[in-house]
Design a protein around this motif. Structure first.
Motif, PDB file in Angstrom:
ATOM      1  N   ARG A  32       4.061  -1.389 124.854  1.00  0.00           N
ATOM      2  CA  ARG A  32       4.100  -1.478 123.395  1.00  0.00           C
ATOM      3  C   ARG A  32       5.541  -1.381 122.882  1.00  0.00           C
ATOM      4  O   ARG A  32       5.956  -2.132 122.006  1.00  0.00           O
ATOM      5  N   ALA A  33       6.310  -0.456 123.470  1.00  0.00           N
ATOM      6  CA  ALA A  33       7.714  -0.331 123.072  1.00  0.00           C
ATOM      7  C   ALA A  33       8.444  -1.645 123.347  1.00  0.00           C
ATOM      8  O   ALA A  33       9.230  -2.130 122.532  1.00  0.00           O
ATOM      9  N   ASN A  34       8.135  -2.219 124.486  1.00  0.00           N
ATOM     10  CA  ASN A  34       8.811  -3.461 124.836  1.00  0.00           C
ATOM     11  C   ASN A  34       8.428  -4.592 123.881  1.00  0.00           C
ATOM     12  O   ASN A  34       9.248  -5.450 123.542  1.00  0.00           O
ATOM     13  N   GLN A  35       7.174  -4.571 123.444  1.00  0.00           N
ATOM     14  CA  GLN A  35       6.718  -5.598 122.513  1.00  0.00           C
ATOM     15  C   GLN A  35       7.523  -5.594 121.213  1.00  0.00           C
ATOM     16  O   GLN A  35       7.819  -6.648 120.656  1.00  0.00           O
ATOM     17  N   VAL A  36       7.872  -4.413 120.756  1.00  0.00           N
ATOM     18  CA  VAL A  36       8.645  -4.336 119.517  1.00  0.00           C
ATOM     19  C   VAL A  36      10.004  -5.004 119.707  1.00  0.00           C
ATOM     20  O   VAL A  36      10.453  -5.786 118.863  1.00  0.00           O
ATOM     21  N   LEU A  37      10.619  -4.712 120.842  1.00  0.00           N
ATOM     22  CA  LEU A  37      11.914  -5.329 121.113  1.00  0.00           C
ATOM     23  C   LEU A  37      11.779  -6.843 121.219  1.00  0.00           C
ATOM     24  O   LEU A  37      12.609  -7.596 120.703  1.00  0.00           O
ATOM     25  N   LEU A  38      10.717  -7.261 121.895  1.00  0.00           N
ATOM     26  CA  LEU A  38      10.523  -8.702 122.066  1.00  0.00           C
ATOM     27  C   LEU A  38      10.303  -9.385 120.720  1.00  0.00           C
ATOM     28  O   LEU A  38      10.834 -10.467 120.474  1.00  0.00           O
ATOM     29  N   ARG A  39       9.543  -8.723 119.854  1.00  0.00           N
ATOM     30  CA  ARG A  39       9.291  -9.342 118.561  1.00  0.00           C
ATOM     31  C   ARG A  39      10.575  -9.446 117.732  1.00  0.00           C
ATOM     32  O   ARG A  39      10.862 -10.475 117.123  1.00  0.00           O
ATOM     33  N   ALA A  40      11.363  -8.380 117.778  1.00  0.00           N
ATOM     34  CA  ALA A  40      12.630  -8.416 117.046  1.00  0.00           C
ATOM     35  C   ALA A  40      13.514  -9.542 117.579  1.00  0.00           C
ATOM     36  O   ALA A  40      14.118 -10.302 116.809  1.00  0.00           O
ATOM     37  N   ALA A  41      13.571  -9.634 118.902  1.00  0.00           N
ATOM     38  CA  ALA A  41      14.407 -10.684 119.498  1.00  0.00           C
ATOM     39  C   ALA A  41      13.866 -12.068 119.140  1.00  0.00           C
ATOM     40  O   ALA A  41      14.629 -12.987 118.818  1.00  0.00           O
TER      41      ALA A  41
END
Lengths: 205, 205
Positions: free
Chosen positions: B128-137
DNA sequence: TGTACATCAGTGAACGCGCGTTCACTGATGTAC
DNA sequence: TGTACATCAGTGAACGCGCGTTCACTGATGTAC
């Protein structure tokens, strides 16, 4: 392992090798004096003829690691040949290659919680490695017009941090578990984008 | 610490708090069940009513850490408001702020050698944490013309690695020992240069 | 409201273990003559 | 070449320690009636 008599003959080196294997395999705390002694085929008391204690042995690993690291970076830089840019990228690759080829040293240097002042020579060796990075950053930034040059130490810190971060997050444990890119790809592309951001033009794709 | 009777009432939370303090203070291996129990003012056997063992407690710290991390990143991103660029930079700052404010969690997540599969929920939280980064990117890269967009996961990996590297190399131990820049300065300038390299124009100095 | 009882969340003693380190020792080696 | 002796680099036993974990136990709490 070769037969030997009462005297080992090369115990200090053997202990260092054993400690490196243990650390690389099981992390900075997966190394014990007892197990290193066993790997070197001597009694648990023998290591204390060569090291004052566990701390000193780890500090020695870190010191040797920084010396080796500095050598490899220096060799990769080769005085900026053939060009500062190419040499700089070679330094980046060397950073990663060092972590891969000498995992025990790398862990002792950066993950063991060792303090740079714990052994005479450790801080010096670490400083030497840093000097190579600073020189590469400095030489390369000279290629930029003066008003766009980043501070050399900031430049070097960015590259160090990116390299170290890639190693810690993507080169450890299951490779590829975190994405389809190899650590080398990540570092090369990351440095490429960063350098373009500084004003080094590359073929635009 | 408040008086209490035979029953603690909130032991599980108290053990988690104790473990976080110990880890933040002394590293991932500077935490023991025995010492956590002592800090929580119970016998050494009590923790086993709440955790199957040491591994499970650490995994729980990591899981909570990733949940908290994801929350903070998500809050910082705020659906890309006021602009993808500003939101993205807020995410970078949140990354650093998390490591600073929650050092015990951070160490449990990234330096304890925990395996993501060791607890149900850990991998999910990390994802989930990684998803946030991916979405921002992803959102940010949409601002670039299609032919210049970097792969989203590569983009996110670069930012993660830079942030993590800065934390590990420059935010631990003696601050400023490695140069005149604060971790925040380093991250902000590094992300700025990187984003310019991707084609996000900034005022040229 | 009171009582019987199941369940829960602690205790304290004990275990086996491996660790770092010390110590008196001893076998091997090197050197002076 | 041979001998006496100092030094070096090992041994093996022992130490105190703290750890993770188990176990039978017991005090406290909650619930059914």
């Amino acid at each position: 392992m070769a037969k030997r008599g009462y005297h080992h003959g090369n115990l200090k080196e053997a202990l260092i090798e054993a400690a490196l294997s243990l650390i690389a395999e099981k992390g900075p705390h997966g190394f014990t004096m007892a197990e290193a002694a066993k790997l070197a085929d001597v009694s648990a008391a023998a290591p204390y003829r060569h090291f004052s204690g566990r701390e000193e042995l780890i500090a020695e690993l870190a010191r040797q690691g920084f010396e080796l690291f500095a050598d490899l970076l220096e060799y990769a830089y080769r005085d900026g040949q053939p060009s500062p840019l190419a040499a700089f990228e070679a330094v980046g690759r060397a950073y990663l290659a060092f972590a891969r080829k000498h995992p025990g040293h790398y862990v002792a240097m950066f993950e063991s919680g060792i303090l740079p002042n714990s052994e005479r020579g450790l801080a010096a060796a670490a400083g030497r490695a840093n000097q190579v990075l600073l020189r590469a950053a400095h030489d390369l930034s000279q290629r930029l017009p003066a008003h766009r040059r980043p501070p050399t130490d900031m430049f070097a810190a960015h590259i160090s941090a990116l390299s170290h971060g890639i190693i810690e997050l993507y080169a450890r444990s299951a490779p590829g578990a975190r994405g389809p890119f190899t650590p080398d790809d990540l570092l090369e592309s990351g440095i490429g984008i960063y350098l373009r951001g500084l004003g080094f033009l590359e073929p635009d794709t």
